[in-house]
Design a protein around this motif. Sequence first.
Motif, PDB file in Angstrom:
ATOM      1  N   TYR B  52      36.950  34.833  30.042  1.00  7.86           N
ATOM      2  CA  TYR B  52      36.660  36.206  30.485  1.00  7.86           C
ATOM      3  C   TYR B  52      35.301  36.321  31.171  1.00  7.86           C
ATOM      4  O   TYR B  52      35.022  37.291  31.862  1.00  7.86           O
ATOM      5  CB  TYR B  52      36.768  37.186  29.298  1.00  7.86           C
ATOM      6  N   GLN B  99      42.724  39.084  28.743  1.00  4.45           N
ATOM      7  CA  GLN B  99      42.838  40.496  29.121  1.00  4.45           C
ATOM      8  C   GLN B  99      42.971  41.379  27.872  1.00  4.45           C
ATOM      9  O   GLN B  99      42.318  42.426  27.771  1.00  4.45           O
ATOM     10  CB  GLN B  99      44.068  40.688  30.025  1.00  4.45           C
ATOM     11  N   TYR B 104      39.465  41.708  30.378  1.00  2.00           N
ATOM     12  CA  TYR B 104      39.346  41.121  31.716  1.00  2.00           C
ATOM     13  C   TYR B 104      39.902  39.695  31.709  1.00  2.00           C
ATOM     14  O   TYR B 104      39.687  38.948  30.753  1.00  2.00           O
ATOM     15  CB  TYR B 104      37.880  41.067  32.170  1.00  2.00           C
TER      16      TYR B 104
END
Lengths: 473, 161
Positions: B52, B99, B104
């Motif tokens: 991420y 995510q 993300y």
Amino acid sequence: MKRLTIDPVSRIEGHAKISIHLNDEGHVASTQLHVTQTRGFEKFTEGRPFYEMPGITSRICGICPVSHLLASAKACDAILAVRIPATAVKLRELLHCAQFVQSHALSFFYLSSPDLLLGLDSDPAKRNVIGVIEKHPELARLGIELRKFGLQIIEGLAQERVHPSWVVPGGVNAPMPPQLRERILSELPAMTAGAERTINFFKSAITLFQEEIDNFGTAPTMYAGMVDRKGNLQLYDGTLRFRDAQGAIVKEEVAADDYAAYIGEASLRESYLKAPYYKPAGYPQGIYRVGPLGRLNTIDGCGTPKADVELAEFRQRFGHPAHSSFLFHYARLIEMLYALERIGQLLDDPQILNTHVRATAGVNSLDGVGMVEAPRGVLIHHYKVNEDGGIVWANLIVATGHNNLAIGKSIQQVSEHFIDGKKLQEGMLNRVSAVVRAYDPCFSCSTHASGQLAMKIRLVGPDGALLDEICSR
Amino acid sequence: MQQILVIGYGNPLRGDDGFGGLAAGYVEKLRIPGLEVIVCHQLNPELAAVLYKSSYAIFLDAVAGDEPGTLNATPVARCDLSSAGMHHFEPGSLLALSQAIYGYAPPAMLITAATRSFDNGAEISKDVKQAAVKAAEAIALAVDAGNFDSQILSNVLLNCH
């Protein structure tokens, strides 16, 4: 007589099945735990040079290879008859503490938290780590980061996360890079805070599981674990102590090479896993428990400030010794906090960066025993060698084995309390699996499925007719 | 500066399955600024905690089929998290995990090499060794150009020497 079979037990390390025998009224008559795999390391290592043993025996497990590596290296140290450099002792303990963090995080967050966060009766298709991620991403993140932290320390020290070869007879094969020490120290406060948050979460959630606390393996047993000279928790070194079910110390200062005087190993017809017992009490009366709950019941204190505060509260709430096997989860979290604190203490020791980390010698003893506390309990490696250093005999007492009799007893109690043989419900059988998971047994390092339970339970009548079946994969 | 993550994975003791680790090792030797390399046996959930933080991710893996040494580059789409296993993840499910937990997941590419053999042993076939060098060169060129379009990367892979 009818028989239910849980095969395989899910979310554990390795393979096992459970048989539950019902009487004609549908009540539980007896239960059996079958560990259905055999490994054979003791036999096929015969003839190998003793210095290969750490590398070979660490392959026993993919979760706790570091424990086997350390127990094996300690047995080899005894064959060399050397006292390894003080820095090597500290580095080995550091590696071991990192393993405790990653292994306990795996057990709590990945394997057991689905039961604790989503409920023992929740949809089995969602009752897994993915379900936890979807419903409690914050806690899942904590689990992932704690496990990553432990694995990163192992990789930083030993170059490999799984089956590293850094620990060798006589010490370790390289000193600690100073930048690794700095990196670990910079991340340690956040990880410690994460472990504390997890404990606080568990303390608030545990009240929802009173029936499980009261019925998950509460039969009193003895307890065993390693302690240091002050009676505090010691994961890498120290001597073995046994407490009886009332909490009295019945034997202490058992050195590694004296283990056979106090630990007997019984063979069971229904399982490939042996059943160790406290020899002076005989079999099967000498049943004892090891691992997180066993250790916390055995020690006087943890020896680190935050873990000692948590231990005091644990004992205030559940007594000393605390007998419910459901409390293995709680004890595991306290130990994770201890391991993080201990990592800090070891890194603050100026000796940790010393470069003299290995002693060398030839074969000076034909017999060597190594003993450590693996995440799941006391782990013993015992080797005999010939004068050329070839292994002529090996005996391994693996942590989960010590709990074999206690797991069997816990399965019986949970089955009697929760199972209604007239109509099976998945939640009943999940509780039987959950009590096994509480011990975090490592029957081997094989894989297991997530998603729907990989479990088949059949209810068969006395005439062999199939009365009921739950099957999902 | 953007952080580009290269993850090479596979079992180095199963012949050409060691492609991912070998290629990632070559990339690491190039010491490209802003590029982090991870070599691992298999994709596990802990990688999400690194993923991420990246602006772009490149996975390197070995696959069966096709002419040995043939390279392919395909964009990785996030897949349904519920299809993930507990012990290891595929690139798409790892992106989905990133995510779900961190809010993300970076855009990502999977570069694969077709293998000759997954037999026991640490030896990697000549074709796959050459593919590992090509893959590392292609990644270096893509990073240098700041362009990770799969078609362009595929062309680069085909034309690397």
